[in-house]
Write an enzyme that holds these catalytic residues in place. Structure first.
Site, PDB file in Angstrom:
ATOM      1  N   HIS A 157      23.122  48.097  35.306  1.00 22.49           N
ATOM      2  CA  HIS A 157      22.524  48.933  34.251  1.00 22.49           C
ATOM      3  C   HIS A 157      21.539  48.038  33.503  1.00 22.49           C
ATOM      4  O   HIS A 157      21.940  46.999  32.965  1.00 22.49           O
ATOM      5  CB  HIS A 157      23.578  49.397  33.238  1.00 22.49           C
ATOM      6  CG  HIS A 157      24.502  50.469  33.704  1.00 22.49           C
ATOM      7  ND1 HIS A 157      24.172  51.799  33.666  1.00 22.49           N
ATOM      8  CD2 HIS A 157      25.760  50.407  34.197  1.00 22.49           C
ATOM      9  CE1 HIS A 157      25.186  52.525  34.112  1.00 22.49           C
ATOM     10  NE2 HIS A 157      26.171  51.705  34.448  1.00 22.49           N
TER      11      HIS A 157
ATOM     12  N   ASP B 264      23.117  58.056  41.068  1.00 23.88           N
ATOM     13  CA  ASP B 264      22.400  58.815  40.045  1.00 23.88           C
ATOM     14  C   ASP B 264      21.279  58.011  39.392  1.00 23.88           C
ATOM     15  O   ASP B 264      20.695  58.462  38.405  1.00 23.88           O
ATOM     16  CB  ASP B 264      23.377  59.363  38.997  1.00 23.88           C
ATOM     17  CG  ASP B 264      24.044  58.276  38.177  1.00 23.88           C
ATOM     18  OD1 ASP B 264      24.300  57.187  38.718  1.00 23.88           O
ATOM     19  OD2 ASP B 264      24.311  58.509  36.991  1.00 23.88           O
TER      20      ASP B 264
ATOM     21  N   ASP C  80      21.026  55.191  37.621  1.00 28.60           N
ATOM     22  CA  ASP C  80      21.056  54.395  36.386  1.00 28.60           C
ATOM     23  C   ASP C  80      21.474  52.947  36.649  1.00 28.60           C
ATOM     24  O   ASP C  80      21.557  52.153  35.708  1.00 28.60           O
ATOM     25  CB  ASP C  80      21.906  55.051  35.285  1.00 28.60           C
ATOM     26  CG  ASP C  80      23.348  55.277  35.683  1.00 28.60           C
ATOM     27  OD1 ASP C  80      23.733  54.861  36.795  1.00 28.60           O
ATOM     28  OD2 ASP C  80      24.084  55.888  34.887  1.00 28.60           O
ATOM     29  N   ARG C  81      21.698  52.600  37.929  1.00 36.98           N
ATOM     30  CA  ARG C  81      21.989  51.199  38.265  1.00 36.98           C
ATOM     31  C   ARG C  81      21.130  50.781  39.446  1.00 36.98           C
ATOM     32  O   ARG C  81      20.917  51.554  40.375  1.00 36.98           O
ATOM     33  CB  ARG C  81      23.468  51.012  38.610  1.00 36.98           C
ATOM     34  CG  ARG C  81      24.354  51.186  37.386  1.00 36.98           C
ATOM     35  CD  ARG C  81      25.762  50.686  37.620  1.00 36.98           C
ATOM     36  NE  ARG C  81      26.470  51.466  38.594  1.00 36.98           N
ATOM     37  CZ  ARG C  81      26.902  50.995  39.758  1.00 36.98           C
ATOM     38  NH1 ARG C  81      26.683  49.742  40.101  1.00 36.98           N
ATOM     39  NH2 ARG C  81      27.539  51.783  40.587  1.00 36.98           N
TER      40      ARG C  81
ATOM     41  N   ARG D  59      34.997  62.652  33.995  1.00 40.06           N
ATOM     42  CA  ARG D  59      34.918  62.533  35.446  1.00 40.06           C
ATOM     43  C   ARG D  59      36.222  62.970  36.091  1.00 40.06           C
ATOM     44  O   ARG D  59      37.293  62.662  35.580  1.00 40.06           O
ATOM     45  CB  ARG D  59      34.635  61.083  35.837  1.00 40.06           C
ATOM     46  CG  ARG D  59      34.264  60.910  37.289  1.00 40.06           C
ATOM     47  CD  ARG D  59      34.116  59.450  37.650  1.00 40.06           C
ATOM     48  NE  ARG D  59      33.009  58.811  36.969  1.00 40.06           N
ATOM     49  CZ  ARG D  59      32.854  57.488  36.900  1.00 40.06           C
ATOM     50  NH1 ARG D  59      33.756  56.689  37.410  1.00 40.06           N
ATOM     51  NH2 ARG D  59      31.813  56.976  36.268  1.00 40.06           N
TER      52      ARG D  59
ATOM     53  N   ASP E  12      22.086  53.258  42.662  1.00 39.74           N
ATOM     54  CA  ASP E  12      23.357  53.973  42.805  1.00 39.74           C
ATOM     55  C   ASP E  12      23.039  55.474  42.882  1.00 39.74           C
ATOM     56  O   ASP E  12      21.876  55.883  42.813  1.00 39.74           O
ATOM     57  CB  ASP E  12      24.350  53.598  41.694  1.00 39.74           C
ATOM     58  CG  ASP E  12      24.077  54.275  40.363  1.00 39.74           C
ATOM     59  OD1 ASP E  12      22.919  54.615  40.109  1.00 39.74           O
ATOM     60  OD2 ASP E  12      25.025  54.446  39.576  1.00 39.74           O
TER      61      ASP E  12
ATOM     62  N   SER F 165      27.993  59.885  39.752  1.00 41.15           N
ATOM     63  CA  SER F 165      27.475  58.514  39.836  1.00 41.15           C
ATOM     64  C   SER F 165      27.660  57.948  41.247  1.00 41.15           C
ATOM     65  O   SER F 165      27.197  58.536  42.209  1.00 41.15           O
ATOM     66  CB  SER F 165      28.144  57.654  38.773  1.00 41.15           C
ATOM     67  OG  SER F 165      27.484  56.418  38.697  1.00 41.15           O
ATOM     68  N   HIS F 166      28.387  56.837  41.368  1.00 44.60           N
ATOM     69  CA  HIS F 166      28.545  56.154  42.657  1.00 44.60           C
ATOM     70  C   HIS F 166      29.881  56.505  43.316  1.00 44.60           C
ATOM     71  O   HIS F 166      30.243  55.903  44.317  1.00 44.60           O
ATOM     72  CB  HIS F 166      28.498  54.647  42.423  1.00 44.60           C
ATOM     73  CG  HIS F 166      29.573  54.213  41.479  1.00 44.60           C
ATOM     74  ND1 HIS F 166      29.431  54.353  40.112  1.00 44.60           N
ATOM     75  CD2 HIS F 166      30.811  53.733  41.693  1.00 44.60           C
ATOM     76  CE1 HIS F 166      30.554  53.938  39.538  1.00 44.60           C
ATOM     77  NE2 HIS F 166      31.402  53.570  40.471  1.00 44.60           N
TER      78      HIS F 166
ATOM     79  N   LYS G  51      27.719  62.986  31.985  1.00 45.73           N
ATOM     80  CA  LYS G  51      27.292  61.956  31.033  1.00 45.73           C
ATOM     81  C   LYS G  51      26.497  62.683  29.963  1.00 45.73           C
ATOM     82  O   LYS G  51      25.666  63.525  30.281  1.00 45.73           O
ATOM     83  CB  LYS G  51      26.407  60.922  31.731  1.00 45.73           C
ATOM     84  CG  LYS G  51      27.167  60.035  32.720  1.00 45.73           C
ATOM     85  CD  LYS G  51      26.257  59.019  33.401  1.00 45.73           C
ATOM     86  CE  LYS G  51      27.076  58.221  34.417  1.00 45.73           C
ATOM     87  NZ  LYS G  51      26.231  57.375  35.284  1.00 45.73           N
TER      88      LYS G  51
HETATM   89 ZN   LIG Z   1      25.233  55.580  37.936  1.00 50.52          ZN
END
Ligand SMILES: [Zn+2]
Length: 462
Positions: free
Chosen positions: A327, A242, A244-245, A18, A240, A106-107, A116
Site C-alpha cells: 500500500h 483491487d 490498492d497494492r 469481509r 493485487d 481484494s486479494h 471498503k
Molecule cells: Zn487490495
C-alpha cells in the site's frame, strides 16, 4: 426494504467488512450494510455516496444489495461500476461525494467478497465498522428514497494518473493485472504512456485463472519475472486484485518491497518538500527510516493497516507513506489515499528521468539480512495478551530499545525484531533484521526465547 438484521460476527473487521459469499455474507447482508452506512452518512450531513465494485463473480449482486440499502436510507447513489478500489476513492473526491463504498474481496480467494468504505474524505474503519452491527440489529436506520445514477469515471481517472507523469527516456514495462479490477485502466495507461508496454492478464475474471493477484506472495510474480526477462524490460509492475497494492520487479528479476519503494520515492519527494514527515509501518526495514533521516526527512514509524496510515498522514501532513505490503500513499500532488496505479505512474516517471536502471536505485540502499514477515496461528483471546506479556518481560532492559506503537519492535546492536498481533486474522506476526548472519541468528533466538517465556511455540523458521 431491509429491517433489523444480524450479521455473522466474523465479517465486521478492523479495516473493512469481509466474508465468504453464501456462507458468512449474502445479498441481504449487503443491503443492511448499505442502509446502515447510508444512515451514518445522513447523520454526518451527507446525501451522496459513490459505489464501485471489483471483478468478482458475486460483486454485481453485492452491489445491487448495497445500492438498495443506501437508497432506502435516502442516499443518492453514484454508481461507478467495475473499477479498482483507488478509482472509487478518486470518485469520492472528483464527484464531491459524501462517502464511498467499494465492493471488493481484494486479494482473497474467489469466493470471498467485502466492502471498503470512506465517510467524507476519511476511511470508515475500526469503531465505525463495529458500530454497524448494533445499528443494523436495532434497525435504527434512516429512511428515504434516494436516486441512482451511473457515472463513467475510468477516463477521468486515467487522465488524472497521466497528469503526474513527467516524461524522460522511453522505458519497456511489463504489467501484470492478474485478471483483477485494474485491467481496463492499465490498458488505457499503456496505450497513452510513452515507451513499450506489455500487459499480462488484463481481462477482468473473478475466477483468477492465471495466478492469484497478491504481489506480497513472491510465487505470484513468477510469470511477470519471466516476461520481464524475455522482453528485456526496465521493470515489471503487478497489482493485487483491487489495485490498492503494488508489486515491483527490477530488470534483474528481483522483487522491490513496499519499504524499498518508499525509500526510492522519498528521494524525489524530500527534495521537493525538505524536512517533511514520511511514514512507514512497523514491519518496514530500519534501512528505510535511516534513509529518510539521511535525506533530511522526519521518519515516522506507525501501525500497520491502510486506514491507520491514512489517518496518521492526514494528522501529520506527510506527503508520502507506505507499507511493506505494497500500500503506497501520495499526498504530494495527489490525494493521500493508497493507489497502486498512481504509484506505478510515479515510479515509471522517476525511472524515466534517470539514466540508471531500476536495480541501481534498489542497490543504493544498504544490503541487510531480514526474514520475511512470518505469520503463525494464535487465538483471538491470546494474541494481544501475548504481545503485552512479551513487552512486560522486556521492562527494565537497558541493552534494547522497545517501540510499542504496534506490538513490540525491539532494537539492539544486532538489529531489530518485531512481534505484533494481526488485526485481521488470528495470527501473530514476527520479523527480524540484522546486518550480519550471526546477528540475525541472535535476534531469532531472542524472539524465540520471548515467545517461550509467554508459553507460545515459535514458528519453525525461527
Ligand atoms: Zn487490495
Amino acid at each position: 426494504m431491509i429491517g433489523p438484521h444480524r450479521f455473522d460476527p466474523t465479517i465486521l473487521r478492523e479495516y473493512d467488512i469481509r466474508g465468504v459469499v453464501g456462507k458468512t455474507l449474502s445479498r441481504t447482508d449487503a443491503e443492511a450494510i448499505g442502509r446502515a452506512f447510508g444512515t451514518r452518512v445522513a447523520e454526518n450531513g451527507g446525501r451522496r455516496v459513490a459505489v464501485g465494485r471489483d471483478g468478482r463473480l458475486s460483486s454485481p449482486e453485492m452491489e445491487a444489495g448495497v445500492v438498495d440499502g443506501l437508497r432506502a436510507a435516502g442516499i443518492d447513489v453514484l454508481r461507478v461500476g467495475g473499477c479498482p478500489t483507488p478509482t472509487l476513492y478518486f470518485a469520492v473526491y472528483e464527484l464531491e461525494a459524501d462517502g464511498g463504498i467499494m465492493i471488493t474481496g481484494s486479494h482473497n480467494p474467489p469466493d470471498y467478497n467485502g466492502f471498503k468504505m470512506m465517510i467524507g474524505k476519511r476511511p470508515f474503519f475500526g469503531a465505525d465498522i463495529q458500530g454497524i452491527g448494533p445499528l443494523a440489529a436495532e434497525g435504527a436506520y434512516a429512511t428515504g428514497a434516494g436516486s441512482v445514477q451511473d457515472v463513467d469515471l475510468l477516463g477521468r481517472y486515467t487522465e488524472r494518473l497521466l497528469q503526474d507523469y513527467r516524461p524522460g527516456r522511453e522505458l519497456t514495462v511489463v504489467w501484470d493485472c492478474g485478471n483483477g479490477a485494474t485491467g481496463p485502466v492499465v490498458e488505457a495507461l499503456a496505450a497513452r504512456l510513452p515507451g513499450r508496454h506489455k500487459v499480462l492478464f488484463p481481462e477482468v475474471d473473478g475466477t483468477f485463472p492465471n495466478h492469484h493477484p497478491d504481489p506480497t506472495v513472491p510465487e505470484t510474480l513468477e510469470i511477470l519475472r519471466e516476461a520481464v526477462a524475455e522482453a528485456k524490460a526496465d521493470l515489471g509492475i503487478a497489482f493485487d486484485g483491487d489495485g490498492d497494492r503494488i508489486g515491483v520487479i527490477d530488470e534483474k528479476g528481483r522483487v522491490l518491497w513496499g519499504d524499498q519503494l518508499v525509500a526510492i520515492y522519498a528521494t524525489e519527494i524530500l527534495a521537493e518538500h525538505p524536512g517533511a514527515t514520511v511514514i512507514a509501518d512497523v514491519k518496514a526495514s530500519q534501512v528505510l527510516f535511516d534513509r529518510i533521516a539521511e535525506l533530511g526527512g522526519k521518519p515516522l514509524m506507525w501501525k500497520t493497516g491502510h486506514s491507520l496510515i491514512k489517518t496518521k498522514m492526514a494528522e501529520t501532513g506527510a506527503p508520502l507513506a507506505g507499507e511493506m505490503s505494497g500500500h503506497l500513499f501520495f499526498k504530494d500532488r495527489y490525494y493521500g489515499f493508497d493507489d497502486a496505479l498512481y504509484a506505478a505512474v510515479r515510479l515509471m516517471s522517476l525511472l524515466a528521468r534517470t539514466d540508471r536502471p531500476m536495480s541501481a536505485l534498489r542497490d543504493e540502499l544498504p544490503e541487510v539480512l531480514n526474514t520475511p514477515e512470518v505469520r503463525f496461528p494464535c487465538s483471538e483471546e491470546r494474541k494481544f495478551a501475548a504481545v503485552v506479556e512479551v513487552k512486560a518481560a522486556l521492562a527494565g532492559r537497558t541493552d534494547v530499545q522497545v517501540n510499542d506503537v504496534d506490538g513490540v519492535r525491539v532494537t539492539s546492536e544486532d538489529g531489530w525484531w518485531l512481534l505484533r498481533a494481526s488485526n485481521t486474522q488470528d495470527v501473530l506476526v514476527a520479523r527480524c533484521e540484522s546486518r550480519t548472519e550471526a546477528g540475525l541468528e541472535r535476534l531469532k533466538a531472542q524472539l524465540r526465547a520471548a515467545l517461550d517465556g509467554v508459553g507460545i511455540a515459535a514458528p519453525d523458521s525461527f
